[in-house]
Motif scaffolding. Sequence first.
Motif, short mmCIF file in Angstrom:
data_model
loop_
_atom_site.label_atom_id
_atom_site.label_comp_id
_atom_site.label_asym_id
_atom_site.label_seq_id
_atom_site.Cartn_x
_atom_site.Cartn_y
_atom_site.Cartn_z
N UNK A 1 0.87 -1.18 0.00
CA UNK A 1 0.00 0.00 0.00
C UNK A 1 0.91 1.23 0.00
N UNK A 2 0.86 2.00 -1.08
CA UNK A 2 1.74 3.16 -1.18
C UNK A 2 1.03 4.46 -0.82
N UNK A 3 -0.30 4.42 -0.73
CA UNK A 3 -1.02 5.64 -0.38
C UNK A 3 -2.42 5.36 0.10
N UNK A 4 -2.95 6.26 0.91
CA UNK A 4 -4.31 6.17 1.42
C UNK A 4 -4.97 7.54 1.26
N UNK A 5 -6.25 7.55 0.92
CA UNK A 5 -6.97 8.81 0.74
C UNK A 5 -8.35 8.69 1.38
N UNK A 6 -8.84 9.83 1.93
CA UNK A 6 -10.12 9.82 2.64
C UNK A 6 -11.27 10.40 1.80
N UNK A 7 -10.95 10.92 0.60
CA UNK A 7 -12.01 11.40 -0.29
C UNK A 7 -11.52 11.34 -1.73
N UNK A 8 -12.42 11.58 -2.66
CA UNK A 8 -12.08 11.46 -4.06
C UNK A 8 -11.02 12.43 -4.54
N UNK A 9 -11.05 13.65 -4.02
CA UNK A 9 -10.06 14.65 -4.43
C UNK A 9 -8.65 14.22 -3.99
N UNK A 10 -8.55 13.73 -2.75
CA UNK A 10 -7.26 13.23 -2.26
C UNK A 10 -6.79 12.06 -3.11
#
Length: 218
Positions: A43-52
């Motif tokens: 896992x190289x990244x995590x985002x909490x919304x679509x823009x992120x």
Amino acid sequence: MSMVSSGPADRGADKIRVLVADDHITVLEGLAAIIGRQPDMAVVGEAANGREAVEQWLALRPDVAMLDMRMPVLDGVGALEEIRRHDAAARVIMLTTFDTDTDIASAIKAGAKGYLLKDAPRDDLLAAIRCVHAGETSITASLLTKLANGISSETLTGRELDVLALLAQGKSNREIGANLFISETTVKSHLRSIFTKLNVLSRTEAVTVANRRGLVHL
């Protein structure tokens, strides 16, 4: 939300680099933990919304992105469309709690390479990532059937959808007519057409099928 730290080995060419986006922190952390335990994934990244999700995809260029359909700021389909404007070959799996025809169709139309329900078994989740990474499409047979059924059915007109929405609210033919400024006879004509297109025999069944297909929301 910042990128997940990964050691050099995690970013090796032998690892499938995955970006995960979900606005529910417990789901996000759970997915990251499951994926991160796999010897062939990182896992190289995590985002909490679509823009992120879009911003992180642009910065990280992961091999596979897993996006929740329903996210704040920008939903999953919107994020997918933006990502594909930068790279039409982007490999994205849509993750959702919903399996309505319209949800599936919108995700596929936007270019999703996979579509997975959140309650899918862990093995199905991991198989989907590997499948999409390999350049294949990953959609379960049951969802494909649902999608095919939705596509094969005739499209409802705008007026029929108006009638259906009021029907779902429990309105009588007279009330529907009054709301739409049409006669009861016209309402009945629309209902006959709706029943035929949805392949149902009753008002209750029409509402049930329409809700399942995402045409109305109860």
